[in-house]
Design a protein around this motif. Structure first.
Motif, PDB file in Angstrom:
ATOM      1  N   TYR A   1       0.840  -1.201   0.000  1.00  0.00           N
ATOM      2  CA  TYR A   1       0.000   0.000   0.000  1.00  0.00           C
ATOM      3  C   TYR A   1       0.878   1.255   0.000  1.00  0.00           C
ATOM      4  O   TYR A   1       0.615   2.209  -0.736  1.00  0.00           O
ATOM      5  N   LEU A   2       1.934   1.232   0.808  1.00  0.00           N
ATOM      6  CA  LEU A   2       2.867   2.352   0.850  1.00  0.00           C
ATOM      7  C   LEU A   2       3.519   2.583  -0.510  1.00  0.00           C
ATOM      8  O   LEU A   2       3.622   3.710  -0.986  1.00  0.00           O
ATOM      9  N   GLU A   3       3.965   1.504  -1.125  1.00  0.00           N
ATOM     10  CA  GLU A   3       4.631   1.609  -2.427  1.00  0.00           C
ATOM     11  C   GLU A   3       3.701   2.208  -3.478  1.00  0.00           C
ATOM     12  O   GLU A   3       4.118   2.980  -4.334  1.00  0.00           O
ATOM     13  N   TYR A   4       2.434   1.851  -3.391  1.00  0.00           N
ATOM     14  CA  TYR A   4       1.418   2.359  -4.319  1.00  0.00           C
ATOM     15  C   TYR A   4       1.302   3.884  -4.238  1.00  0.00           C
ATOM     16  O   TYR A   4       1.028   4.549  -5.238  1.00  0.00           O
ATOM     17  N   LEU A   5       1.513   4.438  -3.041  1.00  0.00           N
ATOM     18  CA  LEU A   5       1.346   5.876  -2.809  1.00  0.00           C
ATOM     19  C   LEU A   5       2.592   6.704  -3.121  1.00  0.00           C
ATOM     20  O   LEU A   5       2.503   7.935  -3.243  1.00  0.00           O
ATOM     21  N   GLU A   6       3.719   6.057  -3.254  1.00  0.00           N
ATOM     22  CA  GLU A   6       4.984   6.780  -3.382  1.00  0.00           C
ATOM     23  C   GLU A   6       5.044   7.656  -4.636  1.00  0.00           C
ATOM     24  O   GLU A   6       4.492   7.310  -5.677  1.00  0.00           O
ATOM     25  N   ASN A   7       5.726   8.806  -4.475  1.00  0.00           N
ATOM     26  CA  ASN A   7       5.994   9.712  -5.604  1.00  0.00           C
ATOM     27  C   ASN A   7       4.724  10.095  -6.349  1.00  0.00           C
ATOM     28  O   ASN A   7       4.656  10.033  -7.583  1.00  0.00           O
ATOM     29  N   SER A   8       3.712  10.479  -5.584  1.00  0.00           N
ATOM     30  CA  SER A   8       2.433  10.842  -6.198  1.00  0.00           C
ATOM     31  C   SER A   8       1.868  12.103  -5.566  1.00  0.00           C
ATOM     32  O   SER A   8       2.260  12.506  -4.471  1.00  0.00           O
ATOM     33  N   VAL A   9       0.930  12.716  -6.283  1.00  0.00           N
ATOM     34  CA  VAL A   9       0.182  13.856  -5.769  1.00  0.00           C
ATOM     35  C   VAL A   9      -1.146  13.317  -5.249  1.00  0.00           C
ATOM     36  O   VAL A   9      -1.938  12.754  -6.019  1.00  0.00           O
ATOM     37  N   LEU A  10      -1.378  13.451  -3.950  1.00  0.00           N
ATOM     38  CA  LEU A  10      -2.592  12.949  -3.328  1.00  0.00           C
ATOM     39  C   LEU A  10      -3.672  14.026  -3.349  1.00  0.00           C
ATOM     40  O   LEU A  10      -3.456  15.143  -2.857  1.00  0.00           O
ATOM     41  N   ILE A  11      -4.806  13.695  -3.914  1.00  0.00           N
ATOM     42  CA  ILE A  11      -5.900  14.666  -4.069  1.00  0.00           C
ATOM     43  C   ILE A  11      -7.082  14.207  -3.226  1.00  0.00           C
ATOM     44  O   ILE A  11      -7.768  13.236  -3.581  1.00  0.00           O
TER      45      ILE A  11
ATOM     46  N   LEU B   1       2.271  13.757 -14.252  1.00  0.00           N
ATOM     47  CA  LEU B   1       2.436  13.474 -12.824  1.00  0.00           C
ATOM     48  C   LEU B   1       1.538  12.304 -12.419  1.00  0.00           C
ATOM     49  O   LEU B   1       0.528  12.021 -13.056  1.00  0.00           O
ATOM     50  N   ASN B   2       1.930  11.627 -11.336  1.00  0.00           N
ATOM     51  CA  ASN B   2       1.125  10.540 -10.788  1.00  0.00           C
ATOM     52  C   ASN B   2       0.117  11.124  -9.796  1.00  0.00           C
ATOM     53  O   ASN B   2       0.511  11.613  -8.726  1.00  0.00           O
ATOM     54  N   TYR B   3      -1.142  11.075 -10.133  1.00  0.00           N
ATOM     55  CA  TYR B   3      -2.198  11.597  -9.267  1.00  0.00           C
ATOM     56  C   TYR B   3      -2.968  10.439  -8.631  1.00  0.00           C
ATOM     57  O   TYR B   3      -3.289   9.449  -9.297  1.00  0.00           O
TER      58      TYR B   3
ATOM     59  N   LEU C   1     -10.599  15.478 -13.493  1.00  0.00           N
ATOM     60  CA  LEU C   1      -9.139  15.479 -13.632  1.00  0.00           C
ATOM     61  C   LEU C   1      -8.706  14.981 -15.014  1.00  0.00           C
ATOM     62  O   LEU C   1      -7.744  15.497 -15.590  1.00  0.00           O
ATOM     63  N   ARG C   2      -9.398  13.994 -15.552  1.00  0.00           N
ATOM     64  CA  ARG C   2      -9.098  13.529 -16.908  1.00  0.00           C
ATOM     65  C   ARG C   2      -9.329  14.663 -17.919  1.00  0.00           C
ATOM     66  O   ARG C   2      -8.504  14.889 -18.812  1.00  0.00           O
ATOM     67  N   ASP C   3     -10.450  15.338 -17.766  1.00  0.00           N
ATOM     68  CA  ASP C   3     -10.763  16.439 -18.681  1.00  0.00           C
ATOM     69  C   ASP C   3      -9.729  17.556 -18.584  1.00  0.00           C
ATOM     70  O   ASP C   3      -9.505  18.291 -19.559  1.00  0.00           O
ATOM     71  N   ALA C   4      -9.084  17.665 -17.413  1.00  0.00           N
ATOM     72  CA  ALA C   4      -8.074  18.707 -17.213  1.00  0.00           C
ATOM     73  C   ALA C   4      -6.696  18.266 -17.705  1.00  0.00           C
ATOM     74  O   ALA C   4      -5.746  19.052 -17.663  1.00  0.00           O
TER      75      ALA C   4
ATOM     76  N   ARG D   1      -2.162   9.982 -15.679  1.00  0.00           N
ATOM     77  CA  ARG D   1      -1.827   8.926 -14.707  1.00  0.00           C
ATOM     78  C   ARG D   1      -2.669   9.170 -13.463  1.00  0.00           C
ATOM     79  O   ARG D   1      -2.360  10.045 -12.661  1.00  0.00           O
ATOM     80  N   LEU D   2      -3.727   8.398 -13.335  1.00  0.00           N
ATOM     81  CA  LEU D   2      -4.703   8.695 -12.285  1.00  0.00           C
ATOM     82  C   LEU D   2      -5.187   7.410 -11.602  1.00  0.00           C
ATOM     83  O   LEU D   2      -5.724   6.517 -12.247  1.00  0.00           O
ATOM     84  N   LYS D   3      -4.965   7.328 -10.305  1.00  0.00           N
ATOM     85  CA  LYS D   3      -5.373   6.181  -9.517  1.00  0.00           C
ATOM     86  C   LYS D   3      -6.214   6.660  -8.326  1.00  0.00           C
ATOM     87  O   LYS D   3      -6.384   7.867  -8.122  1.00  0.00           O
ATOM     88  N   VAL D   4      -6.747   5.708  -7.570  1.00  0.00           N
ATOM     89  CA  VAL D   4      -7.479   6.042  -6.346  1.00  0.00           C
ATOM     90  C   VAL D   4      -6.964   5.210  -5.196  1.00  0.00           C
ATOM     91  O   VAL D   4      -6.476   4.092  -5.384  1.00  0.00           O
TER      92      VAL D   4
END
Length: 243
Positions: A121-131, A205-207, A227-230, A234-237
């Protein structure tokens, strides 16, 4: 020396004011968490792999065939991937509710320990912009805070290279999703979100959209559409609980 003194003070405080488990109200005498007793901690079901690539719900046994769970069969995700920390049942649900409805920010300390204990789970979050998924201003004034923002800030503390940006706003006041069907949820949050006035989306960027619980994915999909429209490519949840 300061750390040692803090440990002594914490131990002394526990002797005088015994902590109670926020789920069963029993005393906490051992374990790695501060606010869940050992028995309740053992009832937290973490979402290990193999898991649904859309929502993160774990599969029982080995996986052969599609990697989408029954919960997501009717969802056409706008985002690339999803991951959750645990199933939102029993003691795990109590932690989420304490933070979400009772200003129980102290429980974020236990959530942080749980995240640290889940390397995938930690690895999944690394180097990303959390929204964080935003609340409507009226709802945030009523509650006093946005629980998704609190969770995102906690995650940014422990995930290497992660930071929090409030890129979205909620423009439509919607009724609670709790008792709505999937179709009603989709309709309820349609066009409910927009980019913040000062938001800048950089396409490579990784969002990662952050929310407390993944239920049907309707809210996260509505946010992802904006966010896609913008221009986000690279977009995950990521959610804390599922269910």
């Amino acid at each position: 020396m300061l750390f040692f003194s803090q440990k002594i003070l914490s131990a002394a405080t526990d002797l005088v004011f015994a902590r109670s488990c926020l789920h069963c109200s029993g005393s906490i005498e051992r374990g790695d968490l501060q606010f869940l007793c050992h028995d309740c901690r053992s009832q937290v079901f973490f979402a290990q792999t193999p898991a649904c690539t859309t929502c993160g719900h774990p599969f029982a046994g080995m996986l052969a065939g599609p990697q989408t769970c029954p919960h997501c069969a009717e969802l056409s995700p706008i985002f690339d991937e999803g991951k959750t920390l645990f199933l939102a049942k029993g003691p795990a649900r109590s932690i989420i509710h304490e933070i979400k409805y009772h200003s129980g920010f102290y429980a974020l300390n236990d959530l942080q320990r749980m995240v640290n204990a889940c390397p995938h789970y930690l690895e999944y979050l690394e180097n990303s912009v959390l929204i964080p998924v935003p609340l409507h201003p009226a709802k945030q004034r009523e509650r006093g805070y946005n629980q998704s923002e609190k969770i995102a800030q906690m995650l940014a503390k422990v995930a290497s290279g992660a930071l929090v940006e409030k890129l979205l706003v909620r423009t439509k006041f919607t009724q609670t999703q709790t008792r709505l069907s999937r179709a009603e949820r989709d309709k309820n949050v349609k066009n409910a979100f927009a980019l913040a006035a000062d938001a800048v989306v950089i396409h490579d960027l990784n969002y990662i959209l952050v929310d407390d619980v993944f239920t049907t994915g309707s809210t996260l999909n509505a946010c992802a559409t904006v966010l896609r429209d913008a221009g986000a490519t690279r977009l995950k949840v990521a959610t804390i609980g599922h269910g």
